[in-house]
Design a protein around this motif. Sequence first.
Motif, PDB file in Angstrom:
ATOM      1  N   ASN A  36       8.884  -3.272   1.666  1.00 15.54           N
ATOM      2  CA  ASN A  36       9.484  -4.016   0.549  1.00 15.54           C
ATOM      3  C   ASN A  36      10.904  -4.467   0.876  1.00 15.54           C
ATOM      4  O   ASN A  36      11.300  -5.592   0.568  1.00 15.54           O
ATOM      5  N   GLN A  37      11.656  -3.571   1.490  1.00 15.85           N
ATOM      6  CA  GLN A  37      13.043  -3.885   1.849  1.00 15.85           C
ATOM      7  C   GLN A  37      13.088  -5.037   2.856  1.00 15.85           C
ATOM      8  O   GLN A  37      13.865  -5.985   2.700  1.00 15.85           O
ATOM      9  N   ILE A  38      12.248  -4.984   3.869  1.00 10.99           N
ATOM     10  CA  ILE A  38      12.219  -6.035   4.895  1.00 10.99           C
ATOM     11  C   ILE A  38      11.721  -7.346   4.295  1.00 10.99           C
ATOM     12  O   ILE A  38      12.255  -8.420   4.591  1.00 10.99           O
ATOM     13  N   ALA A 165      12.331  -9.097  11.948  1.00 12.67           N
ATOM     14  CA  ALA A 165      11.719  -8.486  10.758  1.00 12.67           C
ATOM     15  C   ALA A 165      10.221  -8.341  10.955  1.00 12.67           C
ATOM     16  O   ALA A 165       9.642  -7.281  10.662  1.00 12.67           O
ATOM     17  N   ALA A 166       9.582  -9.396  11.454  1.00 10.68           N
ATOM     18  CA  ALA A 166       8.142  -9.332  11.683  1.00 10.68           C
ATOM     19  C   ALA A 166       7.799  -8.268  12.721  1.00 10.68           C
ATOM     20  O   ALA A 166       6.851  -7.483  12.544  1.00 10.68           O
ATOM     21  N   ILE A 167       8.576  -8.215  13.799  1.00  6.49           N
ATOM     22  CA  ILE A 167       8.312  -7.232  14.860  1.00  6.49           C
ATOM     23  C   ILE A 167       8.536  -5.810  14.343  1.00  6.49           C
ATOM     24  O   ILE A 167       7.763  -4.903  14.645  1.00  6.49           O
ATOM     25  N   SER A 168       9.576  -5.624  13.526  1.00 10.10           N
ATOM     26  CA  SER A 168       9.846  -4.275  13.009  1.00 10.10           C
ATOM     27  C   SER A 168       8.742  -3.830  12.050  1.00 10.10           C
ATOM     28  O   SER A 168       8.405  -2.650  11.997  1.00 10.10           O
ATOM     29  N   LEU A 169       8.155  -4.781  11.308  1.00 11.97           N
ATOM     30  CA  LEU A 169       7.025  -4.421  10.438  1.00 11.97           C
ATOM     31  C   LEU A 169       5.796  -4.026  11.247  1.00 11.97           C
ATOM     32  O   LEU A 169       5.085  -3.087  10.894  1.00 11.97           O
TER      33      LEU A 169
END
Length: 198
Positions: A36-38, A165-169
């Motif tokens: 949610n935060q990302i 952000a996408a990679i961290s998700l």
Amino acid sequence: MSGHGFHVHGPHDHELEHAQAGEHGGEHGEHSGMINQIALFTAIIATIGAIFGYMGGATQANAGLYKNNAAIRKTEASNQWNFFQAKSTKQSLAELARDLAPEDKKSGYQAKIDRYEKEKNDIKVVADKMELDAMHWEKQSDEQMHQHHRWAQSTTVLQICIALAAISLLTKKKWLEYAMFAAGGVGIIVGVLAALHI
């Protein structure tokens, strides 16, 4: 379904159990909070990036327009200097004619010389003003181009932020999330520098 002490869980029951565990601080709850935060951060950064991208395009268009105005003024100034040169040539010929003419004709040539001198001075004032205008438009074009580069840098860093952000998700790596926040901060700072013409 339950029969003689045997209970079978459906997929929905399984998800409800995980959701309840998440509400109580389980691993899935932390990951859900991270998602949610990302997601929120990515939406904000994407919006800011879109605004910065628009500003970058606008300043690039302005730079081109101002460069065009400078070129027009330079051409106009060049035309005036050509006109000035033509008057100078006529004045030189009138001076030669005056020097070679008999005394009774000299005053007529002198009047022409005086008129050409005045016309040259008027033309010079106009040409100088046009050259100053051209320099002014050139300076504005350079400033807009510098600002455009700042907007472009900011937009690029914000795009990198969204990719992080996408990679961290996908990887669930906390350090990538921190890198995403850092890139977002850098992108916004560069955008502020662009807005301040720095």
